[in-house]
Design a protein around this motif. Structure first.
Motif, mmCIF file in Angstrom:
data_model
loop_
_atom_site.group_PDB
_atom_site.id
_atom_site.type_symbol
_atom_site.label_atom_id
_atom_site.label_comp_id
_atom_site.label_asym_id
_atom_site.label_seq_id
_atom_site.Cartn_x
_atom_site.Cartn_y
_atom_site.Cartn_z
ATOM 1 N N THR A 167 0.854 -1.183 0.000
ATOM 2 C CA THR A 167 0.000 0.000 0.000
ATOM 3 C C THR A 167 0.899 1.244 0.000
ATOM 4 O OG1 THR A 167 -0.114 0.191 2.420
ATOM 5 C CG2 THR A 167 -1.736 -1.240 1.367
ATOM 6 N N ASN A 177 -8.971 -1.799 -0.729
ATOM 7 C CA ASN A 177 -7.729 -2.391 -1.254
ATOM 8 C C ASN A 177 -7.935 -3.840 -1.672
ATOM 9 O OD1 ASN A 177 -6.244 -0.051 -0.820
ATOM 10 N ND2 ASN A 177 -5.525 -0.693 1.206
ATOM 11 N N ASN A 203 -5.467 -5.356 4.005
ATOM 12 C CA ASN A 203 -5.663 -3.980 3.515
ATOM 13 C C ASN A 203 -4.779 -2.966 4.224
ATOM 14 O OD1 ASN A 203 -7.767 -4.822 1.740
ATOM 15 N ND2 ASN A 203 -9.202 -4.790 3.477
ATOM 16 N N HIS A 267 -12.837 -10.156 2.342
ATOM 17 C CA HIS A 267 -11.798 -9.150 2.136
ATOM 18 C C HIS A 267 -11.296 -9.042 0.706
ATOM 19 C CE1 HIS A 267 -11.580 -8.613 6.459
ATOM 20 N NE2 HIS A 267 -11.375 -9.912 6.619
#
Length: 736
Positions: A167, A177, A203, A267
């Motif tokens: 990230t 994400n 994430n 997720h």
């Protein structure tokens, strides 16, 4: 007493006969469908090594990554330009997405996955890869690498340094994400436990779960480049992930370095990409993936064999006769099982433990949760392969009285393995009574959570005092002497004085606890096993691979997979040298991988006293005669041949000064396998069947396999004449 042989044969024959009769009377088309309903479909990707052509066929290389020297170089692979190495990030991903979950799947009887309450089905997967992290010019490592599941083939900009290519400052923590990663981090950020850990990232680079790798004897980026194998297993039905790690060439461990509940369906994107990422910051390292295998359950359309209405009709067509056959066979098997001993059933064992005389107290879970402040991280005393230990405070029997305890929470709480570990430790420790063993206070087994309660040791573990910072008072020679004597006494009790022989299998400084008076208490019996009195070793059945901690594992264990009293003595020798020298068994002296090899050199040069802990030497706080006695004892315990090591009875006598220290040869003998030289038909020893291996074999952190043999040479005259020595080179780092 087990069932009579006649009954066992009857049960087996009846079940087989009923099944054969059933199948013989089914139409051929039905039989074909029966076979097909058991099939499962997986997607498998295998890369024994990597070629540049993969970049245009199977893999996508993003950012600063590259394919070079047969490896995935996740960050630039060069030693020529430091400027080119800093603040870089890269990814390498499979160039095709995989379906990782489905909404409202059709009913299926063959899948290894299950649907959750909302009807979502999640794919299972397992992956294995080998990796080498190399410190350029022995510099401080940075930052780390990760196995990732990503929504696309892109890489965020500015994802270098602590973002690991995952990230950046803007995206970090964003649920959109759709990213999950298992990180292997070599830099400590404010949110990290240390600079050598594994973490599960969702994430976010602030991990949802982390674990230090140091207690497992693993260093991601050691000074001597080491190849590691990593296994990651994910169960889509249980929604759980397990991570294992070991030096390449060793088998998959029985214990995880990290395991955690994870619902991928909540997720990641339905179509996601598997791969790797890494980054560097102001510090840098080379992150090389050397090989990779991935198997994922195929959830694509047309692969739900046996699903839908057709599968349901087939089930009805064969269900009734199958049920009848199974019922009859099951009754016979049930009658047989009733006659079998039930000593291996954990629930039955637990009931028996409750009824044992002198059984420690059974605590309520809420009591222990309150005592540890809900298992507060600030109260964590330590962590090992089987669980974490917390400090707790319990009310005493008298008003206002408080009792400090250590509470061990097993890490594999909900698994059969975790229950087995718990049962093993509890059943052994419950009956052991010795002043130099940690006393078990009580236990708890509630809702799958397994806890053991021990006496609290206010002075912590021995390794803390040996390898402490400058603010910790020096552990005096007198205390070190008494600690070694106490451990020797406890080990002699386990090996010879208890009604069963107990092999500890994980004797090391971190498992030697110190009470308020600095007396030794040997603890952590998570790996201990009892063996029959007329046997000499415990053969691994529950644990795959070699049990113990690198540096303390005897060389023969890598061949036999067996723990013995002699292998315990080898670990004790490593502990003795460690305590006297103030150095870890995996040596920090240049040119030596094992402490014993360095001490052996000093012994040959008649400079044994040079091995004493420099802090003791500076303070003049040691007795030269006793130092030499202990160092010779440590070397004798480190002899490669198990039969040549002293017994615990002899060790106790040497420590008590009632007998002279053992005679130790000036040169360390070669490790010979098989240890006992076989005899030919004429009763003569057959030397040709033995292999002589230098200490570089078992001292190597990578282990030894034939493909790493690079040289065969004669030992210098005067060392070991007439011997052939096989040496192994350090495995390459996969791209220089």
């Amino acid at each position: 007493m087990g069932a009579p042989p006649t009954l066992r044969r009857l049960a087996s024959a009846a079940a087989t006969l009923l099944l054969l009769l059933l199948l013989l009377h089914l139409p051929t088309t039905i039989l074909s469908q029966v076979v097909n309903t058991t099939a499962t479909t997986n997607l498998t990707f295998s890369f024994p090594s990597f070629d540049k052509s993969e970049q245009f066929s199977n893999l996508t290389v993003v950012g600063d990554a590259n394919i070079n020297q047969g490896a995935l170089q996740l960050t630039p692979d060069t030693q020529n330009s430091v400027e080119y190495l800093v603040n870089k990030s890269g990814r390498v991903l499979l160039n095709r997405p995989v379906i990782l979950w489905q909404d409202h799947p059709a009913p299926s009887t063959n899948s290894t996955t299950t649907a959750d309450a909302a009807g979502k089905r999640v794919a299972s997967f397992n992956t294995t890869f080998s990796v080498n992290v190399y410190r350029v010019h022995n510099a401080t490592p940075g930052e780390g690498f990760a196995f990732i599941i990503a929504p696309d083939l892109q890489k965020p900009t500015q994802s270098y340094a602590g973002f690991l290519g995952l990230t950046n400052a803007t995206l970090n923590g964003n649920p959109n994400n759709h990213l999950v990663a298992v990180e292997f981090d070599t830099v400590k950020q404010p949110y990290d436990p240390d600079d050598n850990h594994v973490g599960l990232d969702i994430n976010n680079v602030v991990s949802n779960a982390t674990a230090s790798l140091t207690p497992f004897g693993i260093e991601i980026a050691p000074l001597n480049a080491t190849n590691y194998t990593i296994w990651i297993d994910y169960d889509g039905g249980d929604r759980h992930i397990w991570v294992y790690m070991a030096v390449q060439g060793q088998p998959k461990p029985s214990f995880t370095v990290l395991n955690f509940s994870l619902d991928l369906g909540a997720h990641v994107s339905q179509n996601s990409y598997f791969g790797f990422s890494a980054s560097t910051g102001s510090d840098y390292q080379l992150n090389c993936i050397l090989s990779w295998n991935l198997t994922v359950e195929d959830l694509s359309e047309g692969n739900n064999v046996g699903g839908g209405m057709a599968g349901w009709k087939l089930g009805v067509a064969i269900g009734v006769p199958v049920a009848a056959a199974v019922l009859v066979a099951g009754l016979l098997v049930f009658f047989y099982m009733r006659r079998r001993p039930v000593r291996d059933d954990p629930s039955v064992l637990m009931d028996k433990l409750k009824s044992l005389p002198g059984q420690p107290k059974e605590f309520m879970f809420d009591e222990l949760r309150k005592a540890t402040n809900n298992f507060d991280e600030k109260l964590k005393l330590g962590q090992g392969g089987f669980g974490m230990v917390y400090k707790g405070v319990l009310p005493g029997d008298n008003p206002g009285e408080k009792i400090e305890v250590a509470v061990k929470k097993f890490s594999r709480d909900n698994s059969k393995g975790g229950q087995d570990d718990f049962i093993h430790e509890l059943s052994i420790i419950n009956r052991l009574r010795h002043k130099h063993l940690v006393r078990l206070v009580g236990w708890c087994h509630k809702n799958g959570v397994l806890l053991l309660v021990y006496d609290y040791m206010p002075n912590g573990s021995l390794d803390h005092h040996l390898f402490c910072d400058a603010d910790t008072p020096l552990l005096s020679w007198e205390r070190r002497y008494n600690i070694i004597a106490g451990v020797a006494s406890a080990l002699h009790y386990l090996h010879n004085e208890y009604d069963q022989k107990v092999v500890h299998r994980d004797l090391k400084a971190s498992n030697v606890m110190l009470d308020a008076s600095f007396h030794a208490r040997l603890g952590d019996f998570g790996l201990a096993r009892a063996i029959d009195v007329d046997k000499t070793s415990y053969t691994e059945r529950e644990l795959a691979g070699v049990p113990g901690t690198m540096g303390y594992i005897a060389p023969e264990c890598f061949h036999t997979g067996r723990a013995t009293r002699e292998s315990d003595v080898f670990a004790f020798g490593a502990l003795v040298l460690e305590t006297v020298c103030g150095r870890r068994p995996r040596c920090d002296v240049a040119g030596f991988q094992f402490l014993a090899d360095w001490v052996w050199k000093l012994h040959r040069e008649r400079r044994l006293l040079d091995a004493v802990d420099p802090r003791l030497a500076y303070a003049g706080d040691y007795v030269a005669e006793d130092v030499e006695r202990f160092l010779l004892l440590g070397l004798a315990c480190s002899l490669p041949t198990p039969a040549e090591r002293p017994t615990t009875a002899g060790i106790v006598q040497i420590i008590s000064r009632s007998v002279e220290p053992p005679a130790v040869p000036p040169f360390k003998p070669a490790f010979v396998w098989p240890a006992a030289v076989p005899m030919d038909e004429d009763g003569e020893s057959s030397r040709l069947t033995s292999t002589v291996v230098t200490s570089s074999y078992y001292a190597s952190s990578s282990g030894w396999t034939p493909r790493y043999i690079s040289t065969v040479e004669h030992v210098e005259a005067g060392d070991m004449p007439n011997s052939i020595v096989v040496k192994n080179d350090q495995p390459g780092r996969g791209g220089d």
